[in-house]
Design a protein around this motif. Structure first.
Motif, PDB file in Angstrom:
ATOM      1  N   ALA A   1       0.849  -1.190   0.000  1.00 23.53           N
ATOM      2  CA  ALA A   1       0.000   0.000   0.000  1.00 23.53           C
ATOM      3  C   ALA A   1       0.882   1.236   0.000  1.00 23.53           C
ATOM      4  CB  ALA A   1      -0.914   0.004   1.222  1.00 23.53           C
ATOM      5  N   THR A   2       0.280   2.395  -0.236  1.00 27.69           N
ATOM      6  CA  THR A   2       0.998   3.666  -0.179  1.00 27.69           C
ATOM      7  C   THR A   2       0.417   4.499   0.950  1.00 27.69           C
ATOM      8  OG1 THR A   2       1.406   3.650  -2.571  1.00 27.69           O
ATOM      9  CG2 THR A   2       1.644   5.754  -1.432  1.00 27.69           C
ATOM     10  N   GLN A   3       1.241   4.840   1.917  1.00 21.06           N
ATOM     11  CA  GLN A   3       0.813   5.646   3.052  1.00 21.06           C
ATOM     12  C   GLN A   3       0.965   7.138   2.762  1.00 21.06           C
ATOM     13  OE1 GLN A   3       3.123   4.467   6.472  1.00 21.06           O
ATOM     14  NE2 GLN A   3       1.651   2.904   7.097  1.00 21.06           N
ATOM     15  N   VAL A   4       0.056   7.923   3.302  1.00 17.46           N
ATOM     16  CA  VAL A   4       0.200   9.374   3.298  1.00 17.46           C
ATOM     17  C   VAL A   4       0.742   9.761   4.674  1.00 17.46           C
ATOM     18  CG1 VAL A   4      -0.952  11.604   3.081  1.00 17.46           C
ATOM     19  CG2 VAL A   4      -1.729   9.663   1.703  1.00 17.46           C
TER      20      VAL A   4
ATOM     21  N   LEU B   1      -5.477   9.614  -5.483  1.00 18.77           N
ATOM     22  CA  LEU B   1      -4.925  10.466  -4.422  1.00 18.77           C
ATOM     23  C   LEU B   1      -3.396  10.489  -4.495  1.00 18.77           C
ATOM     24  CD1 LEU B   1      -5.223  12.198  -1.893  1.00 18.77           C
ATOM     25  CD2 LEU B   1      -5.326  10.083  -0.538  1.00 18.77           C
ATOM     26  N   VAL B   2      -2.788   9.342  -4.739  1.00 15.53           N
ATOM     27  CA  VAL B   2      -1.332   9.265  -4.861  1.00 15.53           C
ATOM     28  C   VAL B   2      -0.852  10.127  -6.019  1.00 15.53           C
ATOM     29  CG1 VAL B   2       0.602   7.741  -5.412  1.00 15.53           C
ATOM     30  CG2 VAL B   2      -1.158   6.978  -3.809  1.00 15.53           C
TER      31      VAL B   2
ATOM     32  N   THR C   1       4.452  13.381   2.659  1.00 11.90           N
ATOM     33  CA  THR C   1       5.204  12.447   1.830  1.00 11.90           C
ATOM     34  C   THR C   1       4.375  11.190   1.580  1.00 11.90           C
ATOM     35  OG1 THR C   1       6.253  11.406   3.764  1.00 11.90           O
ATOM     36  CG2 THR C   1       7.431  13.238   2.715  1.00 11.90           C
ATOM     37  N   LEU C   2       4.724  10.487   0.515  1.00 15.22           N
ATOM     38  CA  LEU C   2       4.085   9.209   0.169  1.00 15.22           C
ATOM     39  C   LEU C   2       5.121   8.110   0.349  1.00 15.22           C
ATOM     40  CD1 LEU C   2       2.288  10.377  -3.098  1.00 15.22           C
ATOM     41  CD2 LEU C   2       1.211   9.976  -0.870  1.00 15.22           C
TER      42      LEU C   2
ATOM     43  N   LYS D   1       5.880   3.757   0.627  1.00 12.89           N
ATOM     44  CA  LYS D   1       5.416   2.391   0.442  1.00 12.89           C
ATOM     45  C   LYS D   1       5.307   1.706   1.803  1.00 12.89           C
ATOM     46  CE  LYS D   1       5.286   2.622  -4.035  1.00 12.89           C
ATOM     47  NZ  LYS D   1       3.976   2.636  -4.730  1.00 12.89           N
ATOM     48  N   ALA D   2       4.267   0.916   1.963  1.00  9.61           N
ATOM     49  CA  ALA D   2       4.059   0.223   3.229  1.00  9.61           C
ATOM     50  C   ALA D   2       3.412  -1.133   2.960  1.00  9.61           C
ATOM     51  CB  ALA D   2       3.177   1.061   4.155  1.00  9.61           C
ATOM     52  N   TYR D   3       3.353  -1.933   4.015  1.00 17.84           N
ATOM     53  CA  TYR D   3       2.701  -3.234   3.919  1.00 17.84           C
ATOM     54  C   TYR D   3       1.626  -3.308   4.997  1.00 17.84           C
ATOM     55  CZ  TYR D   3       6.644  -4.551   0.983  1.00 17.84           C
ATOM     56  OH  TYR D   3       7.572  -4.604  -0.017  1.00 17.84           O
ATOM     57  N   LEU D   4       0.412  -3.659   4.572  1.00 19.97           N
ATOM     58  CA  LEU D   4      -0.702  -3.759   5.502  1.00 19.97           C
ATOM     59  C   LEU D   4      -1.042  -5.222   5.748  1.00 19.97           C
ATOM     60  CD1 LEU D   4      -3.074  -0.952   4.143  1.00 19.97           C
ATOM     61  CD2 LEU D   4      -1.268  -0.775   5.877  1.00 19.97           C
ATOM     62  N   ARG D   5      -1.480  -5.511   6.962  1.00 27.28           N
ATOM     63  CA  ARG D   5      -1.884  -6.869   7.300  1.00 27.28           C
ATOM     64  C   ARG D   5      -3.190  -7.217   6.598  1.00 27.28           C
ATOM     65  NH1 ARG D   5       1.870 -10.311   8.363  1.00 27.28           N
ATOM     66  NH2 ARG D   5       1.809 -11.285  10.398  1.00 27.28           N
ATOM     67  N   HIS D   6      -3.228  -8.407   6.000  1.00 29.03           N
ATOM     68  CA  HIS D   6      -4.420  -8.864   5.277  1.00 29.03           C
ATOM     69  C   HIS D   6      -4.817 -10.246   5.791  1.00 29.03           C
ATOM     70  CE1 HIS D   6      -7.316  -9.625   2.148  1.00 29.03           C
ATOM     71  NE2 HIS D   6      -6.621 -10.645   1.669  1.00 29.03           N
ATOM     72  N   TYR D   7      -6.090 -10.366   6.138  1.00 20.81           N
ATOM     73  CA  TYR D   7      -6.632 -11.626   6.638  1.00 20.81           C
ATOM     74  C   TYR D   7      -7.588 -12.174   5.579  1.00 20.81           C
ATOM     75  CZ  TYR D   7      -4.746  -9.587  10.900  1.00 20.81           C
ATOM     76  OH  TYR D   7      -3.901  -9.013  11.824  1.00 20.81           O
ATOM     77  N   PRO D   8      -7.113 -13.067   4.696  1.00 20.26           N
ATOM     78  CA  PRO D   8      -7.907 -13.515   3.550  1.00 20.26           C
ATOM     79  C   PRO D   8      -9.217 -14.205   3.915  1.00 20.26           C
ATOM     80  CG  PRO D   8      -5.958 -14.898   3.833  1.00 20.26           C
ATOM     81  CD  PRO D   8      -5.798 -13.730   4.738  1.00 20.26           C
ATOM     82  N   TYR D   9      -9.298 -14.756   5.131  1.00 22.83           N
ATOM     83  CA  TYR D   9     -10.531 -15.445   5.535  1.00 22.83           C
ATOM     84  C   TYR D   9     -11.333 -14.615   6.526  1.00 22.83           C
ATOM     85  CZ  TYR D   9      -8.212 -19.280   3.171  1.00 22.83           C
ATOM     86  OH  TYR D   9      -7.586 -20.054   2.220  1.00 22.83           O
ATOM     87  N   HIS D  10     -11.026 -13.308   6.537  1.00 29.75           N
ATOM     88  CA  HIS D  10     -11.794 -12.324   7.303  1.00 29.75           C
ATOM     89  C   HIS D  10     -11.844 -12.686   8.794  1.00 29.75           C
ATOM     90  CE1 HIS D  10     -12.722 -10.647   3.412  1.00 29.75           C
ATOM     91  NE2 HIS D  10     -13.200 -11.832   3.016  1.00 29.75           N
ATOM     92  N   ALA D  11     -13.024 -13.007   9.314  1.00 31.92           N
ATOM     93  CA  ALA D  11     -13.178 -13.200  10.759  1.00 31.92           C
ATOM     94  C   ALA D  11     -12.802 -14.601  11.232  1.00 31.92           C
ATOM     95  CB  ALA D  11     -14.630 -12.899  11.177  1.00 31.92           C
ATOM     96  N   LEU D  12     -12.362 -15.463  10.329  1.00 34.97           N
ATOM     97  CA  LEU D  12     -12.013 -16.828  10.715  1.00 34.97           C
ATOM     98  C   LEU D  12     -10.899 -16.819  11.763  1.00 34.97           C
ATOM     99  CD1 LEU D  12     -12.565 -19.878   9.885  1.00 34.97           C
ATOM    100  CD2 LEU D  12     -10.391 -19.705   8.666  1.00 34.97           C
ATOM    101  N   ALA D  13     -11.154 -17.463  12.894  1.00 33.39           N
ATOM    102  CA  ALA D  13     -10.176 -17.569  13.991  1.00 33.39           C
ATOM    103  C   ALA D  13      -9.654 -16.199  14.422  1.00 33.39           C
ATOM    104  CB  ALA D  13      -9.018 -18.482  13.583  1.00 33.39           C
ATOM    105  N   ALA D  14     -10.513 -15.198  14.348  1.00 38.06           N
ATOM    106  CA  ALA D  14     -10.083 -13.824  14.631  1.00 38.06           C
ATOM    107  C   ALA D  14      -9.517 -13.665  16.039  1.00 38.06           C
ATOM    108  CB  ALA D  14     -11.253 -12.862  14.425  1.00 38.06           C
ATOM    109  N   GLN D  15     -10.178 -14.278  17.029  1.00 39.02           N
ATOM    110  CA  GLN D  15      -9.702 -14.139  18.415  1.00 39.02           C
ATOM    111  C   GLN D  15      -8.354 -14.814  18.598  1.00 39.02           C
ATOM    112  OE1 GLN D  15     -12.678 -15.221  17.511  1.00 39.02           O
ATOM    113  NE2 GLN D  15     -14.201 -13.850  18.415  1.00 39.02           N
TER     114      GLN D  15
END
Length: 235
Positions: free
Chosen positions: A39-42, A99-100, A114-115, A117-131
């Motif tokens: 991702a691109t952070q602002v 926006l970029v 400034t802009l 580059k960053a990496y964001l956490r992604h949970y492909p199965y959404h709420a699965l085993a969230a806790q």
């Protein structure tokens, strides 16, 4: 004379910390449960904002409108960074393509923005085993006070609960650094020089089985729906 010449030269560079991508979390068969997406952070550097209040306010107001982030949230971030010129305020974690492009083309109109580059956490199965998996977030003042000796710094993303928290020291990786030359007005001048590349965190393999977890959660939801239908939800 040499001493002051070297000091002046050092003042023309800014050293910025580069966050390392966190390690992935996989199930017992190697299937990804948690991964990173680019991702691109602002980012906003308060020390580089216009010194004249009216100009500074106009810029922040305009930035708030473009990023769709309330002005009071940006102001709160600036207040939190008071006395810390080496940590930027993250205005937006993931900026849209338009926006970029706009901020890149109008960079001179937004000093301090400034802009990156960053990496964001992604949970492909959404709420699965969230806790169980937990989540990450910016380190708090209280956490920083107790973890600073372990190399944590302001602005770091750390695990806040679950596996993300319990195994944070393995997942977080090692941050890198880069150096940017600036002019007397702290405007970027020249290219960014990477002085140390970040090292991604370790991949964490759990004993959890993705298919079994999905089946268990589906069965639990089915049992709850049956209980509601039979009027036994409160028993």
């Amino acid at each position: 004379g040499t001493k002051y010449f070297n000091q002046a030269g050092a003042n023309s560079y800014r050293t910025v910390r580069v966050q390392a991508p966190r390690g992935a979390i996989v199930d017992r068969n190697g299937r990804s449960l948690v991964m990173n997406v680019p991702a691109t952070q602002v980012q906003l550097w308060p020390a580089d904002l216009p010194k004249v209040y009216t100009r500074r306010y106009r810029e922040l107001e305009r930035l708030a409108g473009l990023t769709r982030v309330p002005l009071y949230e940006i102001a709160r971030g600036i207040k939190a960074r008071r006395g810390d010129p080496l940590t930027p305020v993250i205005v937006r974690d993931a900026a849209s393509g338009p926006l970029v492009v706009y901020l890149s083309e109008h960079a001179t109109e937004f000093p301090g923005v400034t802009l990156e580059k960053a990496y964001l956490r992604h949970y492909p199965y959404h709420a699965l085993a969230a806790q169980l998996l937990g989540y990450v977030g910016e380190i708090s003042a209280g956490q920083l006070k107790s973890l600073a000796k372990s190399g944590y710094q302001a602005g770091d993303e750390i695990g806040q609960s679950g596996v993300e928290s319990s195994y944070d020291r393995y997942l977080r990786g090692i941050a890198g650094t880069k150096r940017l030359q600036v002019d007397s007005l702290v405007h970027p001048h020249g290219s960014v020089i990477t002085t140390a590349f970040p090292k991604q965190g370790h991949t964490l393999r759990l004993t959890l089985d993705l298919k079994l977890q999905q089946a268990a959660e589906k069965a639990l939801q089915y049992g709850i729906s049956l209980a509601h239908a039979g009027g036994q939800w409160a028993s």
